[in-house]
Design an enzyme around this catalytic site. Sequence first.
Site, short mmCIF file in Angstrom:
data_model
loop_
_atom_site.label_atom_id
_atom_site.label_comp_id
_atom_site.label_asym_id
_atom_site.label_seq_id
_atom_site.Cartn_x
_atom_site.Cartn_y
_atom_site.Cartn_z
N LYS A 99 0.87 -1.19 0.00
CA LYS A 99 0.00 0.00 0.00
C LYS A 99 0.89 1.22 0.00
O LYS A 99 2.02 1.17 0.49
CB LYS A 99 -0.87 0.01 1.27
CG LYS A 99 -2.12 0.84 1.13
CD LYS A 99 -3.25 0.02 0.54
CE LYS A 99 -4.45 0.88 0.21
NZ LYS A 99 -5.60 0.02 -0.16
N ASP A 153 -6.97 4.20 -4.64
CA ASP A 153 -7.64 4.05 -3.34
C ASP A 153 -8.29 5.42 -3.12
O ASP A 153 -8.51 6.15 -4.10
CB ASP A 153 -6.61 3.69 -2.24
CG ASP A 153 -7.26 3.21 -0.94
OD1 ASP A 153 -7.62 2.04 -0.86
OD2 ASP A 153 -7.43 4.02 -0.01
O1 2IT Z 1 -8.09 -1.52 -0.79
C1 2IT Z 1 -7.98 -2.06 -1.92
O2 2IT Z 1 -8.12 -3.27 -2.07
C2 2IT Z 1 -7.67 -1.20 -3.06
N1 2IT Z 1 -7.55 0.00 -2.87
C3 2IT Z 1 -7.47 -1.78 -4.42
C4 2IT Z 1 -6.08 -2.26 -4.60
C5 2IT Z 1 -5.73 -2.72 -5.99
O3 2IT Z 1 -4.55 -3.05 -6.19
O4 2IT Z 1 -6.59 -2.75 -6.87
#
Ligand code: 2IT
Length: 450
Positions: free
Chosen positions: A130, A170
């Site tokens: 993340k 996100d």
């Molecule tokens: O919290 C999540 O699963 C997302 N923001 C999507 C992450 C993604 O790599 O699509």
Amino acid sequence: MNNKYQSEIEDFLAYVSARNPNEPEFLSAVREVAEVIIPFINENPKYKGKKILERMVEPERVIMFRVPWVDDKGEIQVNRGYRVEFNSAIGPYKGGLRFHSTVNLSVLKFLGFEQTFKNSLTSLPMGGGKGGSDFSVRGKSDAEIMRFSQAFMQELFRHIGPNTDVPAGDIGVGGRELGYLFGMYKKLRNEFTGVLTGKGLAWGGSLIRPEATGYGVVYFAEAALNNIGKSIKGLRIAISGFGNVSWGVVKKVNDLGGKVVTLSGPDGYIYDPDGVTGQKVDYMLRLRASNRDIIEPYAEKFGVKFFPGKKPWEQKVDLAIPCAIQNEFDEEDARQVVANGLIGVVEAANMPLTHRAIEIIQENRLLYVPGKAANAGGVAVSGLEMTQNAMHLQWTAKEVDDYLKRIMHNIHENTYKYGKLPDGYIDYKKGANIAGFIKVADAMLDQGVV
Ligand code: 2IT
């Protein structure tokens, strides 16, 4: 709560807390997992004595960097950028980028840790990561958002790659921001690769990716409701937020014959007894694109009631689906929902319920589905976008949606299997953590101490 292992759980949390001072969000995420996984490890000796959880709570790598940029007035602004590469046991780091004023290391570690379990649940080969910045799109011009995104990628690009780390969107990072990020990545690397997901359809994106998180939440909710003899059809549903996740939830609830009667922003919530349908759904996208981060204009435009400073959980509805942000639903909200006789709460955001709120919902035997299971459809379709990119082709919307449905069904089956309690209640929190843990832990054991 499993009293037999309570002191071991508390000792472990004290250890994590001492190593990670001032990281309350991260500690909360670890608590939810440890309460389930420590008893599981004790009952499954192959995981015992391997320091598996101690290894899992330590990110493989944390990258933190300066993001300087120039605003429209010519002033220099300085933000902080991050990428937390949490776990690559089952695939390249994968997870979104969040641009929001509340972003700090604790928040991104909680999100990266959760992502590891969530990605494992999708059954696709994706590790957990993340990233993001304390930059907020609120009140910014498009040109400022572009310059910031470019500055952010000027550092991030050296740490990511289609087989290393694949970010996505996100909160605060949607199609527009991903476009600016991808443009700068492509320029710096001089190559066109599937290094980000959530891309535009003309440049490697997948159909259904924008809808996928919300659709997946509703597919999971429908499976969990069917399991207790109910369905979305005819239900009145309170949701929070008005961004990408909320939008997908609204669309799919409408498809299945339910009604979403609330939306919210940092300013309060609106109550629309007729449901958010038709042109109101498109209006949500316009609100997001305005960079104002308020919901009140919806009330003015469609002549419905606005409740300033309040949360939608006070409405008497059938189901609550928090779609906004962590800790937006607390103990008091949980008591309200229990008193109002709701069927339950399905998390579309990442950890919107506080620890106490989850306990109250579960003690009262209301349906509770954690985000790492319910909202996994977003990252699952990101995984499908990676597959399409690797194959240099684009699937149809139906192909992607059918895949998404199968994945969500599979997650439901898996979490149900590990979450079924002796009294018949389905503890999806337990199920999601165990099912997510097994694959990552097994991969880590196979790969040795690395
Ligand atoms: O919290 C999540 O699963 C997302 N923001 C999507 C992450 C993604 O790599 O699509």
